[in-house]
Write a protein that holds these residues in place. Structure first.
Motif, short mmCIF file in Angstrom:
data_model
loop_
_atom_site.label_atom_id
_atom_site.label_comp_id
_atom_site.label_asym_id
_atom_site.label_seq_id
_atom_site.Cartn_x
_atom_site.Cartn_y
_atom_site.Cartn_z
N SER A 183 -32.05 -17.34 -21.13
CA SER A 183 -32.98 -17.87 -20.13
C SER A 183 -34.15 -16.93 -19.92
O SER A 183 -34.13 -15.77 -20.38
CB SER A 183 -32.23 -18.09 -18.81
N PHE A 184 -35.15 -17.42 -19.22
CA PHE A 184 -36.38 -16.65 -19.02
C PHE A 184 -36.92 -16.98 -17.64
O PHE A 184 -36.92 -18.14 -17.23
CB PHE A 184 -37.41 -17.08 -20.07
N ARG A 185 -37.38 -15.96 -16.93
CA ARG A 185 -37.91 -16.22 -15.59
C ARG A 185 -39.34 -16.74 -15.67
O ARG A 185 -40.16 -16.19 -16.41
CB ARG A 185 -37.87 -14.96 -14.74
N TRP A 186 -39.61 -17.77 -14.90
CA TRP A 186 -40.94 -18.37 -14.88
C TRP A 186 -41.36 -18.55 -13.43
O TRP A 186 -40.63 -19.15 -12.65
CB TRP A 186 -40.90 -19.72 -15.62
N TYR A 187 -42.53 -18.00 -13.09
CA TYR A 187 -42.98 -18.03 -11.69
C TYR A 187 -43.78 -19.28 -11.34
O TYR A 187 -44.66 -19.24 -10.49
CB TYR A 187 -43.79 -16.77 -11.38
N GLY A 188 -43.52 -20.37 -12.03
CA GLY A 188 -44.18 -21.62 -11.65
C GLY A 188 -45.56 -21.76 -12.28
O GLY A 188 -45.97 -20.96 -13.13
N GLU A 189 -46.27 -22.78 -11.84
CA GLU A 189 -47.51 -23.14 -12.52
C GLU A 189 -48.58 -22.06 -12.46
O GLU A 189 -49.51 -22.06 -13.27
CB GLU A 189 -48.01 -24.49 -11.99
N ASP A 190 -48.46 -21.12 -11.52
CA ASP A 190 -49.45 -20.02 -11.47
C ASP A 190 -49.09 -18.87 -12.39
O ASP A 190 -49.84 -17.89 -12.49
CB ASP A 190 -49.54 -19.45 -10.04
N ASP A 191 -47.94 -18.94 -13.01
CA ASP A 191 -47.51 -17.84 -13.89
C ASP A 191 -48.41 -17.80 -15.12
O ASP A 191 -48.58 -18.81 -15.81
CB ASP A 191 -46.05 -18.07 -14.32
N TYR A 204 -25.26 -17.33 -18.00
CA TYR A 204 -26.68 -17.15 -18.29
C TYR A 204 -27.01 -15.68 -18.53
O TYR A 204 -26.39 -14.79 -17.95
CB TYR A 204 -27.53 -17.68 -17.12
N VAL A 205 -28.00 -15.47 -19.40
CA VAL A 205 -28.48 -14.12 -19.71
C VAL A 205 -30.00 -14.19 -19.68
O VAL A 205 -30.57 -15.14 -20.21
CB VAL A 205 -28.06 -13.72 -21.14
N ARG A 206 -30.64 -13.24 -19.03
CA ARG A 206 -32.09 -13.18 -19.26
C ARG A 206 -32.53 -11.77 -19.56
O ARG A 206 -31.99 -10.81 -19.01
CB ARG A 206 -32.89 -13.82 -18.13
N PRO A 207 -33.50 -11.65 -20.49
CA PRO A 207 -34.07 -10.33 -20.70
C PRO A 207 -34.82 -10.00 -19.42
O PRO A 207 -35.67 -10.77 -18.98
CB PRO A 207 -35.04 -10.53 -21.87
N ASP A 208 -34.46 -8.90 -18.79
CA ASP A 208 -35.11 -8.55 -17.53
C ASP A 208 -36.38 -7.76 -17.82
O ASP A 208 -36.71 -7.52 -18.98
CB ASP A 208 -34.11 -7.77 -16.66
N HIS A 209 -37.04 -7.35 -16.76
CA HIS A 209 -38.34 -6.65 -16.82
C HIS A 209 -38.67 -6.09 -18.20
O HIS A 209 -37.87 -5.35 -18.78
CB HIS A 209 -38.36 -5.44 -15.89
#
Ligand code: DNO
Length: 351
Positions: free
Chosen positions: A6-14, A308-313
């Motif tokens: 998975s990947f973090r996405w900050y919404g449409e302003d990202d 779930y796994v996400r690559p962090d910072h």
């Protein structure tokens, strides 16, 4: 692969688009949140559906939320706690309805993660987040107007002072009591909806400016999990947060909690701990920091981890600008590295 990348996405302003994220090999899930609401409010179903549809248009699944923030009054056990808890439960139901399977949150007083600099340049020209004790020394939020990077800037200085004083009175045991009340209210709802709640550890995992911090070490993780013994009361095991305290053996923690089936979400990144306990965020590769990422991944695959796994910072590299820690390039490198480790570990296990 068993794990869900998975990947973090900050919404449409990202600045990092869903299209770019979908181009990362093996990418499956989007980790996001409703950003047009204040902590404590109920999220609109339209906003949740919009994230879901946006993701689907790019072949991605919106099934992880990070975070549904916990209102300070829940942590402090004051004010309209009952209403706030009911709103939290309603958010769990609405997220579940939109297809979410895992909800991340934290129980850190006032501030989320703490760093002293967000753009520390390494000799190779990349920049990353760091916490240097040298830069922390002498700072006193009760007297100075300090704004550390990453801190919620919506609080005024006098609000920060009032909150810090309130947490001082509450103390660690008070915070545990309020966590217990929170968990006993929300976990049954999550269980009913088929959602796993995943608490994010305190980052860094020790008290900052005298504020109590409790999600810090194995003993306390055990205590947290035993408050409600449910498959929905889980950890978001953040290797970089737990791993910046020398006393935490992150690999051992991963082994233990994966075997117990109580990790719902893995945040994987590396940190380099310095002599004096300061730390720098580094590239994901084991040899770049103090954590053995291979051993961590191997422990997960040995336990048959399918969460779930996400690559962090990531660092900022190749001239990218954007949200510190959350650029595309280095997190995509992290994802590629994790894909490689997981594939190798899973194939070796089968062989
Ligand atoms: C930092 C993140 C944290 C995390 C929250 C979860 O980049 O890992 O801010 O999202 O603590 O509530």
């Amino acid at each position: 692969m068993n794990m869900k990348l998975s990947f973090r996405w900050y919404g449409e302003d990202d600045p990092v688009s869903l299209e770019y994220i979908s181009q990362i090999p093996g990418m499956r899930s989007i980790v996001s949140a409703v950003y047009d609401c204040k902590p404590g409010e109920v999220w609109s179903e339209e906003s949740l559906d919009r994230i879901k549809r946006n993701c689907e248009e790019h072949g991605l699944i919106f099934d992880v939320v990070e975070s549904v923030p916990v209102h300070e009054d829940i942590k402090l056990g004051r004010g309209e706690v009952d209403t706030l808890l009911q709103n939290y439960c309603e958010n769990i139901r609405r997220c579940a309805k939109a297809g979410v399977k895992c909800i991340t949150y934290n129980f850190m007083p006032v501030f989320d993660w703490t760093r002293t600099q967000l753009d520390k340049a390494a000799p190779d020209g990349s920049t990353s987040l760091v916490m240097y004790w040298e830069q922390m020394k002498g700072l006193d939020p009760l007297h100075d107007d300090i704004h550390l990077p990453g801190w919620d800037s919506s609080y005024t200085q006098s609000e920060v002072r009032e909150l810090i004083a309130a947490y001082g009175t509450l103390g660690e045991e008070g915070l545990w009591r309020n966590l217990e009340r929170f968990l006993k209210t929300v976990v049954p709802v999550a269980e009913e909806c088929g959602v796993k709640l995943a608490i994010h550890p305190d980052d860094p995992p020790y008290p900052i400016f005298g504020l109590p911090r409790i999600i810090t070490c194995e003993e306390n993780l055990d205590r947290m999990l035993s408050i409600v013994d449910s498959p929905s009361n889980c950890l978001c095991l953040c290797t970089g947060s737990l791993g910046c305290a020398k006393s935490n053996d992150v690999t051992a923690m991963v082994k233990k909690y994966a075997a117990m089936n109580r990790i719902a979400f893995m945040h994987i990144r590396n940190v380099k701990i310095m002599e004096d306990g300061s730390f720098e965020e580094r590239a994901h590769l084991s040899s770049c920091g103090s954590l053995d990422i291979y051993e961590i991944v191997k422990s997960l695959t040995d336990a048959g981890y399918d969460g779930y796994v996400r690559p962090d910072h990531g660092r900022m590299i190749w001239g990218e600008t954007g949200r510190p820690g959350y650029g595309l390039f280095d997190r995509a490198l992290g994802a590629a590295y994790l894909n490689g480790l997981f594939e190798a570990c899973e194939k070796r296990k089968e062989a």
